[in-house]
Design a protein around this motif. Structure first.
Motif, PDB file in Angstrom:
ATOM      1  N   SER A 354       0.873  -0.968  -0.017  1.00 32.93           N
ATOM      2  CA  SER A 354       0.058  -0.359   0.063  1.00 32.93           C
ATOM      3  C   SER A 354       1.165   0.989  -0.270  1.00 32.93           C
ATOM      4  CB  SER A 354      -1.036   0.222   1.492  1.00 32.93           C
ATOM      5  OG  SER A 354      -1.980   1.158   1.384  1.00 32.93           O
ATOM      6  N   LEU A 355       1.356   0.922  -0.689  1.00 30.84           N
ATOM      7  CA  LEU A 355       2.953   2.360  -0.326  1.00 30.84           C
ATOM      8  C   LEU A 355       3.117   2.319  -2.280  1.00 30.84           C
ATOM      9  CD1 LEU A 355       4.360   4.177   1.093  1.00 30.84           C
ATOM     10  CD2 LEU A 355       5.771   2.676   1.522  1.00 30.84           C
ATOM     11  N   SER A 356       3.553   3.841  -2.823  1.00 29.23           N
ATOM     12  CA  SER A 356       4.190   3.565  -4.315  1.00 29.23           C
ATOM     13  C   SER A 356       6.085   3.376  -4.188  1.00 29.23           C
ATOM     14  CB  SER A 356       4.320   5.229  -4.889  1.00 29.23           C
ATOM     15  OG  SER A 356       5.350   5.227  -5.688  1.00 29.23           O
ATOM     16  N   MET A 357       6.590   2.331  -3.965  1.00 30.29           N
ATOM     17  CA  MET A 357       7.746   2.740  -4.060  1.00 30.29           C
ATOM     18  C   MET A 357       8.658   3.612  -5.231  1.00 30.29           C
ATOM     19  SD  MET A 357       8.239   0.137  -2.056  1.00 30.29           S
ATOM     20  CE  MET A 357       9.621  -0.424  -1.322  1.00 30.29           C
ATOM     21  N   PRO A 358       8.336   3.623  -6.357  1.00 24.19           N
ATOM     22  CA  PRO A 358       9.458   4.763  -6.447  1.00 24.19           C
ATOM     23  C   PRO A 358       9.292   6.288  -6.037  1.00 24.19           C
ATOM     24  CG  PRO A 358       8.097   3.482  -8.649  1.00 24.19           C
ATOM     25  CD  PRO A 358       7.613   3.191  -6.954  1.00 24.19           C
ATOM     26  N   SER A 359       7.776   6.479  -5.119  1.00 20.46           N
ATOM     27  CA  SER A 359       7.743   7.260  -4.501  1.00 20.46           C
ATOM     28  C   SER A 359       8.927   7.126  -3.467  1.00 20.46           C
ATOM     29  CB  SER A 359       6.582   7.652  -3.935  1.00 20.46           C
ATOM     30  OG  SER A 359       6.485   8.601  -3.066  1.00 20.46           O
ATOM     31  N   ALA A 360       9.148   6.348  -2.231  1.00 25.41           N
ATOM     32  CA  ALA A 360       9.792   5.854  -1.339  1.00 25.41           C
ATOM     33  C   ALA A 360      11.272   6.175  -1.774  1.00 25.41           C
ATOM     34  CB  ALA A 360       9.707   3.998  -0.879  1.00 25.41           C
ATOM     35  N   LYS A 361      11.829   5.481  -2.690  1.00 24.33           N
ATOM     36  CA  LYS A 361      13.414   6.093  -3.673  1.00 24.33           C
ATOM     37  C   LYS A 361      12.931   7.792  -3.670  1.00 24.33           C
ATOM     38  CE  LYS A 361      13.329   1.928  -6.320  1.00 24.33           C
ATOM     39  NZ  LYS A 361      13.061   0.997  -7.384  1.00 24.33           N
ATOM     40  N   VAL A 362      12.062   8.718  -4.114  1.00 25.61           N
ATOM     41  CA  VAL A 362      12.428  10.005  -4.102  1.00 25.61           C
ATOM     42  C   VAL A 362      13.019  10.114  -2.726  1.00 25.61           C
ATOM     43  CG1 VAL A 362      11.548  12.274  -4.711  1.00 25.61           C
ATOM     44  CG2 VAL A 362      11.291  10.149  -5.892  1.00 25.61           C
ATOM     45  N   SER A 363      11.335   9.853  -1.720  1.00 29.43           N
ATOM     46  CA  SER A 363      11.742  10.581  -0.345  1.00 29.43           C
ATOM     47  C   SER A 363      12.636  10.501   0.197  1.00 29.43           C
ATOM     48  CB  SER A 363      11.231   9.888   0.335  1.00 29.43           C
ATOM     49  OG  SER A 363      11.037   9.640   1.961  1.00 29.43           O
ATOM     50  N   VAL A 364      13.388   8.888  -0.075  1.00 30.34           N
ATOM     51  CA  VAL A 364      15.326   8.225   0.358  1.00 30.34           C
ATOM     52  C   VAL A 364      16.278   9.278   0.351  1.00 30.34           C
ATOM     53  CG1 VAL A 364      16.847   6.234   0.448  1.00 30.34           C
ATOM     54  CG2 VAL A 364      15.041   6.110   0.670  1.00 30.34           C
ATOM     55  N   VAL A 365      16.016   9.462  -1.476  1.00 24.60           N
ATOM     56  CA  VAL A 365      17.138  10.410  -1.864  1.00 24.60           C
ATOM     57  C   VAL A 365      17.126  11.549  -1.603  1.00 24.60           C
ATOM     58  CG1 VAL A 365      18.029  11.132  -4.361  1.00 24.60           C
ATOM     59  CG2 VAL A 365      17.019   8.327  -4.515  1.00 24.60           C
ATOM     60  N   CYS A 366      16.295  12.594  -1.482  1.00 17.22           N
ATOM     61  CA  CYS A 366      16.338  13.171  -0.722  1.00 17.22           C
ATOM     62  C   CYS A 366      16.698  13.827   0.834  1.00 17.22           C
ATOM     63  CB  CYS A 366      14.142  14.241  -0.888  1.00 17.22           C
ATOM     64  SG  CYS A 366      13.833  14.484  -2.713  1.00 17.22           S
ATOM     65  N   SER A 367      16.217  12.747   0.600  1.00 17.04           N
ATOM     66  CA  SER A 367      16.828  12.675   2.460  1.00 17.04           C
ATOM     67  C   SER A 367      18.516  12.678   2.882  1.00 17.04           C
ATOM     68  CB  SER A 367      15.921  11.845   3.984  1.00 17.04           C
ATOM     69  OG  SER A 367      14.643  11.803   3.062  1.00 17.04           O
ATOM     70  N   LEU A 368      19.180  11.780   1.913  1.00 16.79           N
ATOM     71  CA  LEU A 368      19.844  12.226   1.542  1.00 16.79           C
ATOM     72  C   LEU A 368      21.411  12.928   1.761  1.00 16.79           C
ATOM     73  CD1 LEU A 368      20.606   7.618   0.247  1.00 16.79           C
ATOM     74  CD2 LEU A 368      20.829   8.578   3.088  1.00 16.79           C
ATOM     75  N   PHE A 369      20.280  13.685   0.464  1.00 15.22           N
ATOM     76  CA  PHE A 369      21.005  14.915   0.024  1.00 15.22           C
ATOM     77  C   PHE A 369      21.012  15.928   0.884  1.00 15.22           C
ATOM     78  CE2 PHE A 369      19.996  19.541  -1.668  1.00 15.22           C
ATOM     79  CZ  PHE A 369      20.783  19.440  -2.508  1.00 15.22           C
ATOM     80  N   TRP A 370      20.229  15.630   1.597  1.00 12.79           N
ATOM     81  CA  TRP A 370      19.813  16.810   2.903  1.00 12.79           C
ATOM     82  C   TRP A 370      20.794  16.778   4.073  1.00 12.79           C
ATOM     83  CZ3 TRP A 370      19.145  22.100   2.164  1.00 12.79           C
ATOM     84  CH2 TRP A 370      18.230  22.186   1.555  1.00 12.79           C
ATOM     85  N   TYR A 371      20.773  15.040   4.240  1.00 11.78           N
ATOM     86  CA  TYR A 371      22.284  14.666   5.284  1.00 11.78           C
ATOM     87  C   TYR A 371      22.810  14.951   5.028  1.00 11.78           C
ATOM     88  CZ  TYR A 371      22.282  12.172   9.153  1.00 11.78           C
ATOM     89  OH  TYR A 371      22.899  11.803  10.608  1.00 11.78           O
ATOM     90  N   ALA A 372      23.830  15.032   4.109  1.00 10.91           N
ATOM     91  CA  ALA A 372      24.383  15.435   3.196  1.00 10.91           C
ATOM     92  C   ALA A 372      25.009  17.027   3.427  1.00 10.91           C
ATOM     93  CB  ALA A 372      25.102  14.998   1.506  1.00 10.91           C
ATOM     94  N   VAL A 373      24.263  18.119   2.656  1.00 13.78           N
ATOM     95  CA  VAL A 373      24.465  19.531   3.314  1.00 13.78           C
ATOM     96  C   VAL A 373      24.393  19.829   5.105  1.00 13.78           C
ATOM     97  CG1 VAL A 373      22.820  21.858   3.329  1.00 13.78           C
ATOM     98  CG2 VAL A 373      22.177  19.711   1.234  1.00 13.78           C
ATOM     99  N   HIS A 374      23.379  18.747   5.570  1.00 13.95           N
ATOM    100  CA  HIS A 374      23.692  19.358   7.095  1.00 13.95           C
ATOM    101  C   HIS A 374      24.658  18.701   7.660  1.00 13.95           C
ATOM    102  CE1 HIS A 374      22.130  19.833  11.062  1.00 13.95           C
ATOM    103  NE2 HIS A 374      22.624  18.339  10.969  1.00 13.95           N
ATOM    104  N   TYR A 375      25.384  17.729   6.757  1.00 17.48           N
ATOM    105  CA  TYR A 375      26.515  17.503   7.851  1.00 17.48           C
ATOM    106  C   TYR A 375      27.802  18.848   6.890  1.00 17.48           C
ATOM    107  CZ  TYR A 375      31.131  14.912   8.404  1.00 17.48           C
ATOM    108  OH  TYR A 375      32.414  14.971   8.152  1.00 17.48           O
ATOM    109  N   VAL A 376      27.596  18.997   6.127  1.00 14.62           N
ATOM    110  CA  VAL A 376      28.538  19.746   6.084  1.00 14.62           C
ATOM    111  C   VAL A 376      28.470  21.495   6.283  1.00 14.62           C
ATOM    112  CG1 VAL A 376      29.252  21.931   3.304  1.00 14.62           C
ATOM    113  CG2 VAL A 376      28.424  18.838   3.178  1.00 14.62           C
ATOM    114  N   THR A 377      27.265  22.076   6.506  1.00 15.00           N
ATOM    115  CA  THR A 377      27.199  23.075   7.229  1.00 15.00           C
ATOM    116  C   THR A 377      27.104  22.829   8.655  1.00 15.00           C
ATOM    117  OG1 THR A 377      24.116  22.529   7.902  1.00 15.00           O
ATOM    118  CG2 THR A 377      25.301  23.645   5.644  1.00 15.00           C
TER     119      THR A 377
END
Length: 474
Positions: A354-377
């Motif tokens: 009951s979940l879109s797996m492509p949607s989940a992948k987009v969510s994971v990629v977004c979070s990993l991107f911001w996690y990297a940004v947060h680490y740098v900041t």
């Protein structure tokens, strides 16, 4: 025919058929109850902040407990009356995506895309990232590890991926943990409130070596306390993202949007007043964050600090779970409206999960991107003393203001006939939003201006995408 049979059986057992396109069925599974929706609101709002914000609020009020109580009440107005106002919108549309659906139904497809891109690519992931990092910090404290940035970030990343796995592999497991973590975190907050009500001992002496801060009259300076109080209430709109997966949403979501914020206010006031009754305002403002650990020692003895840290960690993980539970569905909600690239693929829901797996992948990629940004900041200190989550919180309340205006317009059009729902509640919600926005800018005008520009960029990108998509379709 086989696909149709499985889809029909799934609808009969779990929910309703949302739409069908090119032989692909999109289904909203009625998974969550009123209890889950309410605990999602409570669980996201109540994180670690309340445990360590009491001293900040008291410092701004000069140690005046009555003013501190008023701060919590004023801060709660933004979500209590704001959420009550949104019930008027939630019962007038079945559009998915929470507030994105409201912008779509009551403004335009372009406005929905603008707000949806902001929520999907900035608001949700930045909050998830920072809260996961906070979980890493408290894990280091709990186990006596060196509290280095690298270790904090590594542990936080582990928590982030763990709760993604839980919510992707089992929708119900994520809901169960939300309920469990919410109930668990309420135990010390309500418990301290009850103990404070019956507390008769004198306040402990201020430790040697700690500078004693006197109680003072701060005049109108107490208004600055609205910023930390308001931020401790943030996160409640995330629950709107699961509206179409809640059983009987037209009844249960309005109830959750009223009950949840009221529970948060009562819990916050209980903890605030209980802590002041046990320790005294002067001890709290003098010792700062250490007051929490002193409280744990007084109530639970030698293991008090450890016990309290465990509760704090559970509180933080409940926030992580709640934010991810909502964010996993946002790309799919945008895709169902054609407001995101590759929408045909992203909108397809896995019938088993009951979940879109492509949607989940987009969510994971977004979070990993911001996690990297947060680490740098954090590594460079370029956003000190703030973090990437502050980009979204204040801007979000400015957006909610538009929805409150729409509720009042519906009242003038006689679509809403109740004066409280159509006028009083949205006005108080608007007042709360203005206070939060002003408080954020007064606290750090330069950073907030930069953050607002970044948020506007995401909104503009979403708006232009919807405009281009509409032009191409015509």
């Amino acid at each position: 025919m086989t696909t149709f049979f499985h889809a029909f059986r799934f609808v009969v057992k779990y929910g309703v058929l949302h739409s069908c396109s090119k032989g692909v069925f999109y289904i909203n599974k009625k998974t969550y109850s009123l209890w889950t929706a309410t605990t999602m609101i409570v669980g996201i709002c109540i994180g670690s902040g309340i445990f360590f914000k009491v001293d900040d609020i008291l410092s701004f009020t000069g140690g005046n407990v009555l003013l501190g109580t008023m701060i919590f009440i004023i801060g709660a107005l933004a979500i209590i009356f704001g959420s009550i106002s949104l019930t008027s919108l939630s019962v007038r549309t079945t559009n998915s995506g929470g507030m994105v659906g409201y912008f779509e139904a009551f403004f335009s497809n372009k406005m929905a895309s603008a707000f949806g891109w902001f929520q999907t690519f900035l608001y949700y992931p930045t909050i998830a990232v920072v809260v996961s990092w906070a979980a890493g910090i408290y894990t280091c404290m709990l186990f006596g590890l060196d509290n280095t940035l690298n270790r904090q970030m590594l542990l936080g990343l582990g928590y982030l991926l763990l709760f993604y796995a839980i919510n992707i592999l089992s929708v119900k497991a994520g809901g169960y943990f939300q309920v469990l973590s919410t109930v668990t975190k309420l135990i010390p907050l309500i418990g301290i409130g009850l103990l404070g009500f019956f507390w008769t001992k004198e306040a402990p002496p201020i430790p040697e070596g700690v500078a004693v801060k006197e109680l003072t009259d701060v005049g109108w300076g107490w208004l600055a306390a609205l910023a930390p109080a308001a931020f401790s209430y943030d996160g409640w709109p995330i629950a709107l993202s699961i509206t179409n997966e809640v059983k009987n949403p037209k009844r249960n979501m309005p109830l959750a949007l009223v009950i949840g914020p009221l529970v948060v206010l009562v819990v916050y006031l209980a903890y605030f007043l209980g802590m002041n009754a046990i320790l005294g305002p002067q001890f709290i403002i003098s010792t700062g964050d250490d007051a929490v650990m002193t409280l744990g020692y007084m109530l639970f003895g030698e293991l008090g600090s450890t016990i309290l840290l465990i509760f704090v960690l559970i509180a933080i993980l409940g926030v992580v779970n709640g934010v991810l539970l909502g964010h996993l569905r946002m790309p799919q909600a945008l895709a169902s409206k054609g407001l995101i690239p590759d929408a045909e693929r992203i909108r397809q829901i896995d019938l088993k999960r009951s979940l879109s797996m492509p949607s989940a992948k987009v969510s994971v990629v977004c979070s990993l991107f911001w996690y990297a940004v947060h680490y740098v900041t954090q590594l460079t200190g370029i956003m000190a003393p703030g973090d990437v989550s502050e980009i979204a919180i204040v801007f979000g309340y400015a957006c909610y203001f538009l929805l409150y205006v729409k509720v009042m317009q519906l009242y003038r059009q006689k679509d809403i006939t109740n004066v409280f729902l159509g006028v009083v509640a949205p006005l108080l919600g608007m007042l709360g939003s203005v206070i939060i926005v002003l408080g954020g800018f007064l606290a750090n005008p330069l950073s907030m201006s930069l953050f607002a520009a970044i948020c506007f960029f995401f909104c503009l990108a979403g708006y232009l995408y919807a405009d281009k998509h509409a032009t191409a379709a015509s």
